[in-house]
Design an enzyme around this catalytic site. Structure first.
Site, mmCIF file in Angstrom:
data_model
loop_
_atom_site.group_PDB
_atom_site.id
_atom_site.type_symbol
_atom_site.label_atom_id
_atom_site.label_comp_id
_atom_site.label_asym_id
_atom_site.label_seq_id
_atom_site.Cartn_x
_atom_site.Cartn_y
_atom_site.Cartn_z
ATOM 1 N N CYS A 1 0.706 -1.346 -0.093
ATOM 2 C CA CYS A 1 -0.058 -0.064 -0.201
ATOM 3 C C CYS A 1 0.928 1.219 -0.010
ATOM 4 O O CYS A 1 1.494 1.555 -0.750
ATOM 5 C CB CYS A 1 -0.876 -0.049 1.060
ATOM 6 S SG CYS A 1 -2.421 0.892 1.243
ATOM 7 N N HIS B 1 -3.691 -5.209 -0.012
ATOM 8 C CA HIS B 1 -3.542 -5.522 1.582
ATOM 9 C C HIS B 1 -3.561 -7.274 1.788
ATOM 10 O O HIS B 1 -4.597 -7.722 1.745
ATOM 11 C CB HIS B 1 -4.557 -4.862 2.525
ATOM 12 C CG HIS B 1 -4.349 -3.643 2.851
ATOM 13 N ND1 HIS B 1 -4.135 -3.153 3.997
ATOM 14 C CD2 HIS B 1 -4.423 -2.502 1.646
ATOM 15 C CE1 HIS B 1 -3.985 -1.840 3.866
ATOM 16 N NE2 HIS B 1 -4.261 -1.387 2.668
ATOM 17 N N GLU C 1 -2.489 -9.184 3.841
ATOM 18 C CA GLU C 1 -2.991 -9.706 5.329
ATOM 19 C C GLU C 1 -4.474 -9.866 5.321
ATOM 20 O O GLU C 1 -4.971 -10.817 6.105
ATOM 21 C CB GLU C 1 -2.498 -8.733 6.256
ATOM 22 C CG GLU C 1 -3.370 -7.717 6.467
ATOM 23 C CD GLU C 1 -3.488 -6.493 5.720
ATOM 24 O OE1 GLU C 1 -4.512 -5.887 5.487
ATOM 25 O OE2 GLU C 1 -2.419 -6.418 4.811
#
Length: 384
Positions: free
Chosen positions: A259, A353, A355
């Site tokens: 990001c 992202h 995660e």
């Protein structure tokens, strides 16, 4: 239907004068920020606690919000960071076995001003057509003209350096789960708690450092790799972290950024960045990984992007840079790679992202790619 007694009237005014009237949601008061919309159908607690939303008023496109309440496990940081919250139909009563309290109560407890009962579809269409813009929400006045004047005098996102406002004040360590294989220095530009956890699952000990960390601070950790996190603000206004990253690339330290870390990587390589019309915010964005040919459904939260050539390599002082990932909706750069003359991967980043908090798990392999990069560099040092 008459307004419930406990809900004060509220207004939302965009900087172009468009006005919506509804009910107060969360804290009663007044707030300002950049109006953006999130298309995720779930994960509102993770969205609220994502530091990348600092100084932004988030409009939820999902019509029902708060259904599962708030728990004590899913927060991605120490607090709610959104400047304001906009929903259509808030849940009257949360229903989930993990719920500890209602979303309305949590917003009120943390002083987050919101508005409910407005046509969020019309507001989202307006932002798509006109672009993200400044906005004000007030449940202390119904005077739209007076609020508009305050909106137009509030700060803009472009030109704002915000990472230092959300970063940790002190370094801390997230230990590896199981055997420690690698040590990583992670610069907290607005890091989400799930990110170091995903690395820890792969045997990585993560030293999370403040955004003000110097190259010497990073080297003192003795890292096998360097990680730059997500975060808020304009990458063009962030200078110090770019210079630190250039110093790390000169030393050949394995790098992975996500990001905001992708945008700063781009700037370190000599590319520019620019503000998107309304950004990517949601958990259903299709991205092509050009290195594998696979399409991933990914989680996004960004209003800026890297300006790099999609179909041509770029020579840099650190190696050859290429665009590794691209958004299939609008061809926005979603990832970068840096390789040496012999084609060996040295550093990489993605705009989204991996995660997945909340979101799909398609991009989890990127943490494995980072571990493989550090492993390969360690072997090269042994054989050198």
């Amino acid at each position: 239907m008459p307004r419930p007694a406990q809900h004060a009237p509220a207004i939302l005014v965009l900087e172009d004068g468009r006005t919506f009237r509804g009910d107060a949601y969360g804290a009663v008061g007044e707030t300002f920020g950049e109006a953006v919309f999130n298309t995720g159908m779930t994960g509102y607690q993770e969205t609220l606690t994502d530091p990348s939303y600092h100084r932004q008023v988030v409009v939820m496109t999902a019509p029902h919000v708060g259904n599962t309440g708030v728990n004590d496990e899913d927060a991605e940081s120490r607090r709610i960071w959104v400047a304001g919250y906009v929903v259509r139909d808030p849940a009257r009563v949360p229903s989930n076995w993990r719920s500890a309290r209602s979303l309305d109560d949590e917003l009120r407890e943390q002083g987050v001003v919101g508005i409910s009962g407005i046509d969020t579809r019309a507001l989202t269409r307006h932002l798509r057509e006109r672009g993200a813009m400044r906005v004000g929400i007030s449940s202390t006045t119904t005077d739209a003209e007076a609020l508009l004047e305050r909106v137009r005098s509030s700060g803009e996102m472009a030109g704002s350096e915000l990472a230092g406002e959300v970063s940790t004040g002190e370094s801390y360590v997230v230990p590896a789960i199981g055997e420690r294989r690698f040590t990583v220095a992670a610069l907290d530009l607005g890091i989400k708690s799930m990110t170091p956890h995903r690395m820890a699952e792969r045997g990585i000990e993560v030293h999370v450092l403040p955004a003000t960390a110097t190259l010497d601070d990073i080297l003192a950790v003795g890292p096998d790799g360097l990680f730059y996190s997500n975060g808020p603000g304009d990458p063009a206004a962030t200078v110090g972290q770019v210079e630190v990253l250039r110093g790390a690339l000169e030393r050949g330290i394995a790098y992975f950024g996500i990001c905001f870390g992708n945008q700063l990587f781009g700037r370190a390589l000599g590319f520019g960045t620019y503000k998107l019309k309304y950004g990517h915010r949601g958990i259903n964005q299709p991205v092509l990984d050009r290195t594998t040919g696979k399409v991933e459904v990914t989680a996004h939260n960004h209003g800026f992007a890297v300006d790099a050539p999609l179909d041509a390599p770029t020579a840099t002082p650190y190696g050859t840079a290429t665009v590794s990932h691209v958004c299939l909706n609008d061809d926005v750069v979603e990832g970068l790679e840096l390789r040496s003359e012999d084609g060996t991967l040295k550093a990489f980043s993605v705009q989204y992202h991996p995660e997945a908090a909340a979101g799909p798990h398609d991009a989890g392999y990127l943490f494995d790619r980072f571990a493989e990069l550090m492993s390969r560099q360690a072997q090269q040092k042994v054989t050198a």
